[in-house]
Design an enzyme around this catalytic site. Structure first.
Site, PDB file in Angstrom:
ATOM      1  N   GLU B 250       0.881  -1.162   0.000  1.00 12.66           N
ATOM      2  CA  GLU B 250       0.000   0.000   0.000  1.00 12.66           C
ATOM      3  C   GLU B 250       0.914   1.204   0.000  1.00 12.66           C
ATOM      4  O   GLU B 250       1.629   1.457   0.969  1.00 12.66           O
ATOM      5  CB  GLU B 250      -0.875  -0.034   1.259  1.00 12.66           C
ATOM      6  CG  GLU B 250      -1.952   1.025   1.272  1.00 12.66           C
ATOM      7  CD  GLU B 250      -2.227   1.485   2.671  1.00 12.66           C
ATOM      8  OE1 GLU B 250      -2.521   0.654   3.544  1.00 12.66           O
ATOM      9  OE2 GLU B 250      -2.115   2.705   2.910  1.00 12.66           O
ATOM     10  N   CYS B 287      -3.034   7.345   5.579  1.00 14.11           N
ATOM     11  CA  CYS B 287      -2.973   7.007   4.153  1.00 14.11           C
ATOM     12  C   CYS B 287      -4.261   7.393   3.452  1.00 14.11           C
ATOM     13  O   CYS B 287      -4.279   7.533   2.234  1.00 14.11           O
ATOM     14  CB  CYS B 287      -2.691   5.524   3.967  1.00 14.11           C
ATOM     15  SG  CYS B 287      -3.724   4.482   5.008  1.00 14.11           S
TER      16      CYS B 287
END
Lengths: 516, 516
Positions: B250, B287
């Site tokens: 990610e 994020c």
């Protein structure tokens, strides 16, 4: 005469039985053509959005292929020398596969609908979440030499991509360009029937076009069936893109077969003859050909080897898919045969004329093959064509030492005796030793003949495949999908697949409970 | 004083509130240590083979972490400055996640058992085939800076890998080495309770050790949460191995938020204030922080921007996770602020002292940002910290042109008006425009706060993630599994999961029908 072509970039159909050029099929795609083909495919995405259209399209493709059966089989036989019986069966399989994916689309489980209703007490709180899978986009398919129908233009990769809602651009295999064009025409007729643009299936020829294709920004994923060398080069290109894409490649596999001492003692002739049949099927040009056999030293193993030799003696010479493959086979078996400790009871190699090869097998002590000195490393690489290597082991420990040295495989097989099959004699941990090696494990069977079924898995640890997915069976569609979750989304804005009332009647999991 | 260490290879815990070294935690792992750690993990595989042991282990890990809660939260707060409230919540979430994966293991659907009984009439014939999923092997986990619990040593990657039956070697994040060691100790106590070797969880420190880890032949897959630069380098290393491995990374995400004209007109203050809360949560170090907001030009948009500015004025300065991040943030916002057409109504940048940063936002015309001249390309890259970019659009076409330029994201959000939410006014194809951009699409909500739920999807088109999988939610376990099919295998030799009588009572699909 090799297929050198008469003009640069010309794509010729070649008869491997003679080496003669049959017809010019087209020309190799320029970068501009690849770009236009990918864009046309990309523009066809919307036409596949409706699942009912997708499944009807898949069924019509099968119908169209069956309508053209005679012409398709004749072209494929002329280009591949695989013979009418095999090719008719392969076409039937291909149509079955298309209809099977149509059923998958209609049934809807592949969408993987999961709904979580809000839960304010969780940490962090759970909002309304609804998840399903959507198509990735244009899929590049690199078709195989050895399956002009089932792993080619309308084969499993294409069928599963259409099922997932993805348009496809196929890189045709140079061994059957005419068959590829005929198949593409049938697919496009089916598309027209359902109002889908012809661009839903692109077809390009040429090595450079294949490289161009995997690098194209609008290509979202790729499927490949072929060699370790070619597949790895394309895998590397896919991974090196500014935006890497999934590359589902099926590369190479030895498909080891372990014959236990008890099995060899029980039915040496049956196993030897069965092996001969499996390793020579399709002139040994199957990705699941048993290429390494662990047989016991001693009398029982001798009988097995003798039966293998006798059965091979009855198999005639065969024509390989093209002359380059024939040359690689002849050179490959010669190089292997001259390694230390290797014998060739039936020597594989060139056939009686310039176009054929004869089947055979090599033997080597398992202990030599298991040594880490690298002297026999070549024997642990796939050799495409009608040859297998029989490694003779003195005891189970030698067999296990060799198994531990093997790279990944599509299949691993064990032949056991009747009592061993009952689990009452011998080692019940037998399968545990084979499972790390392969994606499909067989007992008392041969790996050739890959059934199309929901429980199938055609894939395995690298180099068998470059991903953990399968290219055969209904789960193959999952390669071309990605999940998306909708949070706190009003019902009216949701896609119908995710609405609370389940208007499409899809199977789904709601708050952990399966419905439908 | 930056964390330069006092001896080469020393690993120090550093207080970001002062820049002072707190304690030496250990040393960077040498290649020999990495090798020994991976081998110890590999040797622990068998101990995880029993699913009942796995689920009990996962629950005990949660219990152990809760028992050490005070010490863990204190250490994490001292190392990350994230604060006790947030860290207590994160630890609760982490324990919930561990128990949720334990439930997943017990329930058994993740094994994906599919059975096809023989069908001699199919082409080719279908033999008895039984397929389920098995663990891949040792998983390397690269933990995140910003979630010292939930995406770290005992976080989602580790929990899902254990659930799948895979041992784990964690590369600790240098921002919280003490917390990492304390967590690892708790996991190992839990392992000991269930007779699992301590090697089931390895922990290594050091940048080079991380590279070494992804290249180790016995590492079978990797999970990563971090930056585009670091993640891509490791992804490339994973793909370049002789045997490539799955790399679930990610990396970076802008998390665009689109405020429709009607939504801005309906509730500008609410949206402006909500945005301020979401973008400054955790000092903007999420994020899924909304990093780009498309707001209409004109009066309604002006009110939204004003409300955003007012709310940000009430948010105090904050301490980022480390001084390097603080420097990157200060430099990053300064570089962005001086681009043409960019204004800074509330200027983000250094805080009142040498350790803090102040939140802010930039504005830019959407038309400028959508231009392909590259002048504003930097604004389309994630800037870690409490800043967002508000792009003002003159009409929906401008907004859409900008959306079409965006890279892949974890989330994409739209704020709509009441009537738009009913689908009776405005454009019901709204979500269709956002879906290609992200793995999670939100309506009238904020992307921060990622729920742990079966329907969650935390992933998205590159660079959001390097695969199509999720790192949050129960489907995350599928990343660490591969299917294997058994053909023609006597019941006595099959693993119990695949036996005809279903002795473990697993949910399965038999000949297309779902059971259990």
């Amino acid at each position: 005469m090799p297929a050198s072509g008469r003009e640069p970039g010309a794509v010729w159909s070649v008869d491997p039985r003679t080496g003669e050029q049959r017809e010019q099929v087209g020309t190799e795609a320029t970068p501009e053509t690849v770009d236009a083909t990918v864009r046309a495919a990309h523009d066809a995405r919307e036409a596949l959005a409706d699942r009912a259209v997708r499944s009807a399209f898949l069924r019509t493709v099968a119908d169209e292929l069956e309508q053209d059966r005679a012409e398709l089989v004749a072209a494929a036989d002329a280009e591949t020398a695989l013979g009418g019986t095999r090719l008719n069966g392969e076409l039937t399989r291909t149509c079955y596969q298309l209809r099977s994916f149509a059923d998958t689309v209609d049934e809807g489980s592949f969408l993987d609908v999961i709904i979580s209703h809000p839960d304010a007490d969780a940490t962090p709180p759970v909002p309304d979440l609804r998840r399903y899978k959507i198509p990735l986009g244009v899929v590049a398919v690199y078709s195989a030499s050895n399956f002009p129908f089932a792993f080619s233009v309308a084969g499993g990769d294409t069928a599963s991509a259409f099922a997932a809602g993805c348009p496809v651009v196929v890189k045709a295999h140079p061994d059957h360009p005419s068959t590829s064009e005929l198949t593409a025409a049938a697919v496009r007729r089916a598309a027209a029937t359902h109002g889908i643009p012809a661009g839903v299936l692109g077809l390009v020829h040429g090595f450079d076009a294949g490289v161009e294709l995997v690098r194209h920004p609008l290509v979202a994923a790729a499927g490949f069936t072929g060699s370790v060398r070619g597949g790895r080069a394309l895998f590397d290109a896919a991974a090196a893109r500014p935006v890497p894409i999934p590359f589902h490649g099926e590369l190479g596999s030895l498909n080891p077969v372990w014959v236990t001492e008890a099995a060899a003692a029980e039915r040496p002739e049956e196993i030897g003859a069965g092996l001969a049949g499996s390793m020579t099927m399709g002139v040994g040009q199957f990705c699941v050909k048993p290429g390494l056999v662990l047989a016991p030293a001693g009398a029982a193993g001798d009988r097995l080897v003798k039966a293998l030799g006798q059965a091979l003696g009855e198999v005639g010479a065969g024509v390989m898919l093209d002359h380059r493959m024939r040359e690689n086979f002849v050179a490959g078996v010669a190089e292997r045969a001259q390694l230390p400790d290797v014998e060739a009871p039936v020597r594989p190699g060139p056939g009686p004329d310039a176009h054929t090869v004869g089947p055979g097998f090599l033997t080597v002590p398992a202990a030599a093959l298991a040594r880490e000195d690298g002297a026999h490393a070549l024997l642990l690489e796939e050799c495409f064509g009608p040859v297998t290597v029989v490694a003779r082991y003195a005891d189970p420990a030698e067999a296990e030492a060799l198994l531990a040295r093997l790279p990944g495989n599509l299949t691993a097989t064990v032949h056991v005796s009747g009592p061993e099959a009952e689990g009452t004699e011998g080692d019940t941990g037998l399968l545990a030793r084979l499972t790390p090696l392969a994606g499909r494990v067989l007992v008392n069977a041969w790996p050739t003949g890959v059934a199309v079924a929901p429980a199938q898995h055609h894939g395995g640890p690298y180099p068998a495949t470059t991903s953990t997915s399968t290219s055969v069976g209904t789960t193959a569609a999952e390669r071309w999908l990605r999940p998306v979750a909708y949070q706190n989304t009003p019902d009216a804005l949701l896609p119908p697949e995710l609405r609370e009332s389940n208007p499409l009647g899809l199977p789904r999991v709601v708050d952990g409970r399966r419905e439908g």
